[in-house]
Design an enzyme around this catalytic site. Structure first.
Site, PDB file in Angstrom:
ATOM      1  N   HIS A  35       0.750  -1.065   0.122  1.00 54.83           N
ATOM      2  CA  HIS A  35      -0.049   0.060   0.043  1.00 54.83           C
ATOM      3  C   HIS A  35       0.904   1.383   0.007  1.00 54.83           C
ATOM      4  O   HIS A  35       2.107   1.179   0.208  1.00 54.83           O
ATOM      5  CB  HIS A  35      -0.896   0.109   1.156  1.00 54.83           C
ATOM      6  N   CYS A  36       0.216   2.379  -0.544  1.00 53.76           N
ATOM      7  CA  CYS A  36       0.638   3.648  -0.070  1.00 53.76           C
ATOM      8  C   CYS A  36      -0.435   4.491   0.328  1.00 53.76           C
ATOM      9  O   CYS A  36      -1.051   3.966   1.149  1.00 53.76           O
ATOM     10  CB  CYS A  36       1.164   4.190  -1.578  1.00 53.76           C
ATOM     11  N   ASN A  37      -0.609   5.481   0.365  1.00 55.52           N
ATOM     12  CA  ASN A  37      -1.522   6.315   0.713  1.00 55.52           C
ATOM     13  C   ASN A  37      -2.901   6.297   0.545  1.00 55.52           C
ATOM     14  O   ASN A  37      -3.773   5.782   1.319  1.00 55.52           O
ATOM     15  CB  ASN A  37      -1.483   7.899   0.989  1.00 55.52           C
ATOM     16  N   THR A  69       1.672   2.435  -5.798  1.00 50.77           N
ATOM     17  CA  THR A  69       1.223   1.021  -5.746  1.00 50.77           C
ATOM     18  C   THR A  69       0.821   0.493  -6.860  1.00 50.77           C
ATOM     19  O   THR A  69       1.203  -0.411  -7.460  1.00 50.77           O
ATOM     20  CB  THR A  69      -0.310   0.880  -4.637  1.00 50.77           C
TER      21      THR A  69
END
Length: 164
Positions: A91-93, A99
Protein backbone atom coordinates in the site's frame (compact mmCIF):
# COMPACT_ATOMS: atom_id res chain seq x y z
CA UNK A 1 -18.68 -6.20 23.24
CA UNK A 2 -18.53 -7.78 19.80
CA UNK A 3 -19.31 -5.69 16.71
CA UNK A 4 -21.79 -6.90 14.09
CA UNK A 5 -20.16 -8.99 11.38
CA UNK A 6 -20.61 -6.28 8.73
CA UNK A 7 -18.68 -3.76 10.83
CA UNK A 8 -15.83 -6.11 11.70
CA UNK A 9 -14.64 -6.71 8.16
CA UNK A 10 -14.03 -3.38 6.47
CA UNK A 11 -11.28 -3.56 3.85
CA UNK A 12 -9.07 -0.55 3.19
CA UNK A 13 -9.91 1.51 0.12
CA UNK A 14 -8.74 0.15 -3.23
CA UNK A 15 -8.28 -3.31 -1.68
CA UNK A 16 -8.01 -6.29 -3.99
CA UNK A 17 -6.01 -9.47 -4.48
CA UNK A 18 -3.12 -8.98 -6.90
CA UNK A 19 -2.02 -12.61 -7.00
CA UNK A 20 -1.92 -15.57 -4.65
CA UNK A 21 -0.89 -14.20 -1.24
CA UNK A 22 -0.38 -10.64 -2.53
CA UNK A 23 -2.90 -7.87 -1.88
CA UNK A 24 -3.00 -4.12 -2.51
CA UNK A 25 -4.86 -1.27 -0.84
CA UNK A 26 -4.84 2.29 0.35
CA UNK A 27 -3.34 3.14 3.73
CA UNK A 28 -5.00 0.92 6.39
CA UNK A 29 -6.90 2.69 9.14
CA UNK A 30 -7.87 1.35 12.57
CA UNK A 31 -11.33 0.33 11.29
CA UNK A 32 -9.57 -1.96 8.76
CA UNK A 33 -7.49 -3.87 11.32
CA UNK A 34 -10.05 -6.69 11.92
CA UNK A 35 -10.27 -7.30 8.17
CA UNK A 36 -6.48 -7.34 7.79
CA UNK A 37 -6.18 -9.73 10.72
CA UNK A 38 -8.43 -12.22 8.89
CA UNK A 39 -5.98 -12.26 5.96
CA UNK A 40 -3.26 -13.76 8.16
CA UNK A 41 -0.69 -11.30 6.84
CA UNK A 42 2.96 -11.97 7.53
CA UNK A 43 4.10 -8.63 6.16
CA UNK A 44 3.12 -5.23 4.87
CA UNK A 45 5.08 -3.29 2.29
CA UNK A 46 4.39 0.43 2.49
CA UNK A 47 5.57 2.86 -0.13
CA UNK A 48 5.02 6.02 1.90
CA UNK A 49 7.81 8.41 2.85
CA UNK A 50 6.29 9.46 6.19
CA UNK A 51 6.77 7.67 9.51
CA UNK A 52 4.37 4.77 9.95
CA UNK A 53 1.68 5.67 12.53
CA UNK A 54 2.10 4.29 16.04
CA UNK A 55 -1.37 2.66 16.13
CA UNK A 56 -0.53 0.79 12.93
CA UNK A 57 2.85 -0.30 14.33
CA UNK A 58 1.10 -1.63 17.45
CA UNK A 59 -1.35 -3.59 15.29
CA UNK A 60 1.53 -5.10 13.32
CA UNK A 61 3.43 -6.02 16.47
CA UNK A 62 0.35 -7.55 18.12
CA UNK A 63 -0.24 -9.71 15.03
CA UNK A 64 3.40 -10.60 14.29
CA UNK A 65 3.37 -8.77 10.94
CA UNK A 66 6.68 -7.48 9.55
CA UNK A 67 6.78 -3.96 8.13
CA UNK A 68 8.84 -3.19 5.05
CA UNK A 69 8.95 0.50 4.30
CA UNK A 70 10.34 1.67 0.99
CA UNK A 71 9.33 5.29 0.88
CA UNK A 72 9.24 6.38 -2.73
CA UNK A 73 7.92 9.51 -4.34
CA UNK A 74 5.93 9.08 -7.54
CA UNK A 75 7.02 6.33 -9.92
CA UNK A 76 10.39 4.97 -8.80
CA UNK A 77 11.97 1.57 -8.15
CA UNK A 78 10.24 -1.84 -8.17
CA UNK A 79 10.28 -4.16 -5.18
CA UNK A 80 11.96 -7.45 -4.49
CA UNK A 81 9.75 -10.56 -4.25
CA UNK A 82 10.08 -12.80 -1.24
CA UNK A 83 7.63 -15.66 -0.70
CA UNK A 84 8.81 -15.99 2.92
CA UNK A 85 6.83 -12.82 3.59
CA UNK A 86 3.52 -13.95 2.03
CA UNK A 87 0.76 -13.16 2.46
CA UNK A 88 1.71 -9.51 1.98
CA UNK A 89 -0.26 -6.28 1.59
CA UNK A 90 1.23 -3.54 -0.60
CA UNK A 91 0.00 0.00 0.00
CA UNK A 92 0.78 3.68 -0.25
CA UNK A 93 -1.54 6.44 0.95
CA UNK A 94 -4.42 5.92 -1.46
CA UNK A 95 -3.39 2.66 -3.14
CA UNK A 96 -3.32 4.40 -6.51
CA UNK A 97 -0.10 5.62 -8.10
CA UNK A 98 2.92 4.20 -6.25
CA UNK A 99 1.10 0.95 -5.55
CA UNK A 100 -0.19 0.95 -9.14
CA UNK A 101 3.35 1.28 -10.52
CA UNK A 102 4.64 -1.53 -8.36
CA UNK A 103 1.72 -3.83 -9.22
CA UNK A 104 2.11 -2.90 -12.90
CA UNK A 105 5.73 -4.06 -12.79
CA UNK A 106 4.66 -7.29 -11.10
CA UNK A 107 2.09 -7.79 -13.86
CA UNK A 108 4.89 -7.56 -16.42
CA UNK A 109 6.67 -10.38 -14.58
CA UNK A 110 3.39 -12.28 -14.85
CA UNK A 111 3.30 -11.78 -18.64
CA UNK A 112 0.26 -9.49 -18.70
CA UNK A 113 -0.22 -7.37 -21.83
CA UNK A 114 0.30 -3.61 -21.57
CA UNK A 115 -3.39 -3.14 -22.34
CA UNK A 116 -4.41 -5.27 -19.33
CA UNK A 117 -1.80 -3.69 -17.06
CA UNK A 118 -2.89 -0.15 -17.94
CA UNK A 119 -6.57 -1.05 -17.60
CA UNK A 120 -5.91 -2.26 -14.04
CA UNK A 121 -3.73 0.77 -13.28
CA UNK A 122 -6.43 3.20 -14.47
CA UNK A 123 -9.17 1.35 -12.58
CA UNK A 124 -7.40 2.02 -9.28
CA UNK A 125 -5.86 5.42 -10.07
CA UNK A 126 -9.04 6.99 -11.41
CA UNK A 127 -9.77 9.84 -11.80
CA UNK A 128 -6.09 10.91 -11.76
CA UNK A 129 -4.19 8.41 -13.89
CA UNK A 130 -0.65 9.57 -14.58
CA UNK A 131 0.92 9.09 -17.99
CA UNK A 132 4.39 9.10 -16.39
CA UNK A 133 3.39 6.12 -14.22
CA UNK A 134 2.20 4.23 -17.28
CA UNK A 135 5.41 5.11 -19.11
CA UNK A 136 7.44 3.84 -16.14
CA UNK A 137 5.56 0.53 -16.25
CA UNK A 138 5.98 0.26 -20.01
CA UNK A 139 9.73 0.87 -19.80
CA UNK A 140 10.25 -1.42 -16.78
CA UNK A 141 12.73 -4.11 -17.82
CA UNK A 142 11.62 -7.33 -16.16
CA UNK A 143 14.83 -9.08 -17.27
CA UNK A 144 16.76 -6.91 -14.81
CA UNK A 145 14.73 -8.32 -11.92
CA UNK A 146 15.64 -11.94 -12.57
CA UNK A 147 19.34 -11.29 -11.93
CA UNK A 148 18.43 -10.39 -8.32
CA UNK A 149 15.97 -13.18 -7.58
CA UNK A 150 16.82 -16.08 -5.29
CA UNK A 151 15.31 -19.11 -7.07
CA UNK A 152 14.68 -20.79 -3.72
CA UNK A 153 12.16 -18.16 -2.73
CA UNK A 154 10.08 -17.63 -5.85
CA UNK A 155 6.32 -17.65 -5.35
CA UNK A 156 4.61 -20.67 -6.86
CA UNK A 157 2.78 -18.65 -9.51
CA UNK A 158 2.40 -20.44 -12.84
CA UNK A 159 2.05 -17.13 -14.64
CA UNK A 160 5.53 -15.85 -13.70
CA UNK A 161 7.75 -15.26 -16.71
CA UNK A 162 10.81 -16.96 -15.23
CA UNK A 163 13.65 -17.00 -17.80
CA UNK A 164 15.34 -20.19 -16.60
Amino acid sequence: MSLPYEEELIPPGNFTMVSTWVYRSSFPKKKNFPFLKKLGLKSILTLILEDYPEQNKKFLEANNIKLFQFGIAGNKEPFVQNQRNHPILIHCNKGKHRTGCLVGCLRKLQRWTHTSIFDEYRRFSSPKSRSMDQQFIELFDASQVWRLVDRNHLPKWEELDVPW
